[in-house]
Design an enzyme around this catalytic site. Structure first.
Site, PDB file in Angstrom:
ATOM      1  N   ARG A  89      -9.046  44.745 -58.130  1.00 57.99           N
ATOM      2  CA  ARG A  89     -10.495  44.940 -57.993  1.00 57.99           C
ATOM      3  C   ARG A  89     -11.126  45.412 -59.296  1.00 57.99           C
ATOM      4  NH1 ARG A  89     -11.767  46.186 -52.338  1.00 57.99           N
ATOM      5  NH2 ARG A  89     -10.560  44.607 -51.261  1.00 57.99           N
ATOM      6  N   ASP A 112     -12.380  36.449 -52.413  1.00 52.67           N
ATOM      7  CA  ASP A 112     -11.902  37.406 -51.428  1.00 52.67           C
ATOM      8  C   ASP A 112     -10.879  36.735 -50.532  1.00 52.67           C
ATOM      9  OD1 ASP A 112     -12.552  40.297 -50.491  1.00 52.67           O
ATOM     10  OD2 ASP A 112     -12.236  39.123 -48.673  1.00 52.67           O
ATOM     11  N   ARG A 170     -18.115  47.006 -57.834  1.00 50.91           N
ATOM     12  CA  ARG A 170     -19.379  47.746 -57.782  1.00 50.91           C
ATOM     13  C   ARG A 170     -19.432  48.955 -58.698  1.00 50.91           C
ATOM     14  NH1 ARG A 170     -19.468  48.340 -51.491  1.00 50.91           N
ATOM     15  NH2 ARG A 170     -17.271  48.461 -52.034  1.00 50.91           N
ATOM     16  N   ARG A 188     -24.752  40.792 -58.820  1.00 48.09           N
ATOM     17  CA  ARG A 188     -24.739  40.737 -57.369  1.00 48.09           C
ATOM     18  C   ARG A 188     -26.174  40.727 -56.837  1.00 48.09           C
ATOM     19  NH1 ARG A 188     -24.163  44.188 -52.762  1.00 48.09           N
ATOM     20  NH2 ARG A 188     -22.296  43.787 -51.511  1.00 48.09           N
ATOM     21  N   TYR A 247      -7.645  40.989 -39.950  1.00 48.53           N
ATOM     22  CA  TYR A 247      -9.113  40.908 -40.039  1.00 48.53           C
ATOM     23  C   TYR A 247      -9.667  39.947 -38.985  1.00 48.53           C
ATOM     24  CZ  TYR A 247      -9.173  43.626 -44.344  1.00 48.53           C
ATOM     25  OH  TYR A 247      -9.041  44.640 -45.250  1.00 48.53           O
TER      26      TYR A 247
HETATM   27  O1  1CP Z   1     -10.902  42.073 -59.049  1.00 52.40           O
HETATM   28  C1  1CP Z   1     -10.196  41.654 -58.121  1.00 52.40           C
HETATM   29  O2  1CP Z   1      -9.187  42.269 -57.726  1.00 52.40           O
HETATM   30  C2  1CP Z   1     -10.484  40.255 -57.576  1.00 52.40           C
HETATM   31  C3  1CP Z   1     -11.294  40.132 -56.436  1.00 52.40           C
HETATM   32  C4  1CP Z   1     -10.876  40.591 -55.054  1.00 52.40           C
HETATM   33  C5  1CP Z   1      -9.612  40.580 -54.445  1.00 52.40           C
HETATM   34  C6  1CP Z   1      -8.283  40.269 -55.070  1.00 52.40           C
HETATM   35  C7  1CP Z   1     -11.794  41.022 -54.099  1.00 52.40           C
HETATM   36  C8  1CP Z   1     -13.224  41.177 -54.343  1.00 52.40           C
HETATM   37  N1  1CP Z   1     -11.132  41.205 -52.923  1.00 52.40           N
HETATM   38  C9  1CP Z   1      -9.799  40.964 -53.098  1.00 52.40           C
HETATM   39  C10 1CP Z   1      -8.713  41.010 -52.127  1.00 52.40           C
HETATM   40  C11 1CP Z   1      -8.937  41.696 -50.833  1.00 52.40           C
HETATM   41  N2  1CP Z   1     -10.060  41.716 -50.061  1.00 52.40           N
HETATM   42  C12 1CP Z   1      -7.909  42.369 -50.129  1.00 52.40           C
HETATM   43  C13 1CP Z   1      -6.468  42.457 -50.585  1.00 52.40           C
HETATM   44  C14 1CP Z   1      -6.231  43.500 -51.592  1.00 52.40           C
HETATM   45  C15 1CP Z   1      -6.650  44.885 -51.196  1.00 52.40           C
HETATM   46  O3  1CP Z   1      -6.024  45.447 -50.279  1.00 52.40           O
HETATM   47  O4  1CP Z   1      -7.582  45.388 -51.811  1.00 52.40           O
HETATM   48  C16 1CP Z   1      -8.459  42.844 -48.937  1.00 52.40           C
HETATM   49  C17 1CP Z   1      -7.752  43.638 -47.851  1.00 52.40           C
HETATM   50  C18 1CP Z   1      -9.813  42.434 -48.897  1.00 52.40           C
HETATM   51  C19 1CP Z   1     -10.783  42.654 -47.787  1.00 52.40           C
HETATM   52  C20 1CP Z   1     -12.051  43.207 -48.284  1.00 52.40           C
HETATM   53  N3  1CP Z   1     -13.017  42.487 -48.914  1.00 52.40           N
HETATM   54  C21 1CP Z   1     -12.440  44.548 -48.321  1.00 52.40           C
HETATM   55  C22 1CP Z   1     -11.624  45.710 -47.783  1.00 52.40           C
HETATM   56  C23 1CP Z   1     -12.181  46.166 -46.496  1.00 52.40           C
HETATM   57  C24 1CP Z   1     -11.235  47.054 -45.770  1.00 52.40           C
HETATM   58  O5  1CP Z   1     -10.607  46.574 -44.842  1.00 52.40           O
HETATM   59  O6  1CP Z   1     -11.100  48.243 -46.156  1.00 52.40           O
HETATM   60  C25 1CP Z   1     -13.705  44.620 -48.930  1.00 52.40           C
HETATM   61  C26 1CP Z   1     -14.556  45.822 -49.169  1.00 52.40           C
HETATM   62  C27 1CP Z   1     -14.037  43.300 -49.318  1.00 52.40           C
HETATM   63  C28 1CP Z   1     -15.233  42.858 -50.070  1.00 52.40           C
HETATM   64  C29 1CP Z   1     -14.965  42.720 -51.518  1.00 52.40           C
HETATM   65  N4  1CP Z   1     -14.009  41.870 -52.050  1.00 52.40           N
HETATM   66  C30 1CP Z   1     -14.034  41.955 -53.404  1.00 52.40           C
HETATM   67  C31 1CP Z   1     -15.061  42.896 -53.770  1.00 52.40           C
HETATM   68  C32 1CP Z   1     -15.431  43.275 -55.166  1.00 52.40           C
HETATM   69  C33 1CP Z   1     -15.630  43.362 -52.584  1.00 52.40           C
HETATM   70  C34 1CP Z   1     -16.798  44.313 -52.462  1.00 52.40           C
HETATM   71  C35 1CP Z   1     -18.001  43.480 -52.177  1.00 52.40           C
HETATM   72  C36 1CP Z   1     -19.294  44.074 -52.616  1.00 52.40           C
HETATM   73  O7  1CP Z   1     -19.875  44.756 -51.779  1.00 52.40           O
HETATM   74  O8  1CP Z   1     -19.739  43.817 -53.740  1.00 52.40           O
END
Ligand code: 1CP
Length: 356
Positions: free
Chosen positions: A27, A77, A31, A40, A154
């Site tokens: 990540r 994502d 943000r 965004r 999910y």
């Molecule tokens: O920079 C990076 O790592 C690349 C982008 C990336 C990746 C690899 C994002 C962007 N998401 C993910 C993978 C992801 N998404 C995982 C696997 C890795 C991990 O455990 O972190 C999971 C479980 C998600 C699911 C997800 N998507 C969550 C977690 C929610 C929870 O269950 O706690 C969230 C908050 C998102 C949205 C998301 N995905 C990525 C970002 C930057 C965001 C935030 C979105 C925003 O509001 O701007």
């Protein structure tokens, strides 16, 4: 064989000795960065940004430009393939992902559509091509996917899985339905990862964030065969890394799948991990992302201590044990990256014996 421009990260994934450990952060685009927030807002939201190749490419490159990390990870994502399979998906500010029609019965799972990545996820391939065109050749480009169990969590819970009891009920009581879902997800994950490699991803990460919730026996029965199958089908195409959060109790089993690398969360002592698995796989990790809520000086010192524990053994990728938190000061990310860059100067790790 090492080639002059071979990205440091790829050398480390092959467990070749490197002058310093490569570094990137899960990540790393997000943000906590003002330039991410600005883009965004311009795009109108997370999904709008992730499904538009130009925006996705730009945000992928932001942390590479700002911190000079050794890898770019596609901005996307893990849940987008669920959308491609026909599920409704939105991201609520503050709440995260929401799937308003969760899968709870055989019929909804039967109704999922088969995915052709180039047709249903074309923005992913396009974004990878755009990033590769901009990215220096000494930086690695990473693709990724969620593993079937984490995606199922999910899809069945309808959002952040928490304790995940709907999925567990399905798994224990309606095992054939669960297996049907896992089979469909494994197929999509495999084709999605292959597609990313075709479009320029040089290594792939399989995120099984929620599988560590399971007891070992259940992990072996319900999760392991699918992940092993996915990894096997990608063998020789690109290096494969696996992340399981809370996975200390099943890491021997993960290593037995013969991935190229494992990404550890912060609960596993990394020196002991190298003692146990360092001859079999590359190891990524694993500072607690919450440490980056402290000061740059503390972050740098903690990262150096971690590098000392690794002691310069080949196959280390410096990273966090999970994603960068939203409240993180970018200066703390910079201090983390600096620890890897300084390690080559004998400050820590890679053959230096001292303790900083
Ligand atoms: O920079 C990076 O790592 C690349 C982008 C990336 C990746 C690899 C994002 C962007 N998401 C993910 C993978 C992801 N998404 C995982 C696997 C890795 C991990 O455990 O972190 C999971 C479980 C998600 C699911 C997800 N998507 C969550 C977690 C929610 C929870 O269950 O706690 C969230 C908050 C998102 C949205 C998301 N995905 C990525 C970002 C930057 C965001 C935030 C979105 C925003 O509001 O701007």
């Amino acid at each position: 064989m090492s080639t002059p421009n071979e990205p440091l990260l790829l050398q480390a994934l092959a467990r070749k000795p490197t002058p310093r450990p490569p570094v990137w952060l899960m990540r790393q685009a997000g943000r906590y960065m003002a330039e991410y927030q600005a883009l965004r807002a311009q795009a109108g939201g997370f999904l709008e940004m992730a499904t538009n190749a130009a925006y996705a490419a730009e945000v992928t490159l932001q942390p590479v430009r700002r911190f000079d990390v050794d890898a770019a990870i596609l901005f996307s994502d893990i849940l987008l393939p669920l959308q491609a399979m026909g599920m409704d998906l939105r991201f609520d500010p503050g709440r995260g992902p929401v799937l308003p029609r969760p899968l709870r019965d055989a019929a909804s799972i039967d109704g999922l559509r088969a995915v052709s990545p180039h047709k249903h996820l074309p923005y992913v391939g396009e974004a990878l091509r755009l990033v590769r065109a901009e990215l220096d050749r000494d930086k690695a480009l990473l693709g990724f996917a969620g593993a079937p169990f984490t995606l199922a969590a999910y899809a069945v819970e309808g959002g952040a899985p928490g304790a995940g009891m709907n999925l567990r009920a399905l798994m224990y009581r309606h095992t054939a339905v669960f297996e049907n879902l896992m089979g469909k997800l494994a197929e999509v994950v495999t084709s999605h990862l292959r597609y990313q490699v075709e479009c320029g991803a040089q290594a792939v990460v399989l995120f099984d964030t929620w599988a560590g919730q399971l007891a070992r026996d259940d992990f072996m029965d319900f999760v392991a065969p699918w992940n092993e199958q996915i990894l096997k089908s990608l063998q020789g195409l690109a290096p494969r890394m696996v992340f399981v959060r809370d996975g200390g109790h099943i890491m021997d089993d993960v290593v037995a799948w013969k991935p190229d690398a494992v990404a550890l969360d912060w609960r596993i002592p990394i020196g002991a991990a190298f003692d146990r698995w360092g001859d079999d796989v590359a190891i990524q990790g694993n500072l607690d992302p919450a440490v980056l809520l402290s000061t740059p000086e503390d972050v740098n010192a903690r990262a150096r201590r971690l590098l000392d524990a690794v002691g310069g053994r080949p196959g280390h990728v410096l990273s966090l044990g999970h994603g960068v938190l939203k409240a993180t000061d970018p200066e703390c990310v910079a201090a983390f990256v600096a620890a890897a860059k300084e390690a080559g100067n004998g400050a820590a790790g890679n053959g230096a014996a001292g303790n900083g």
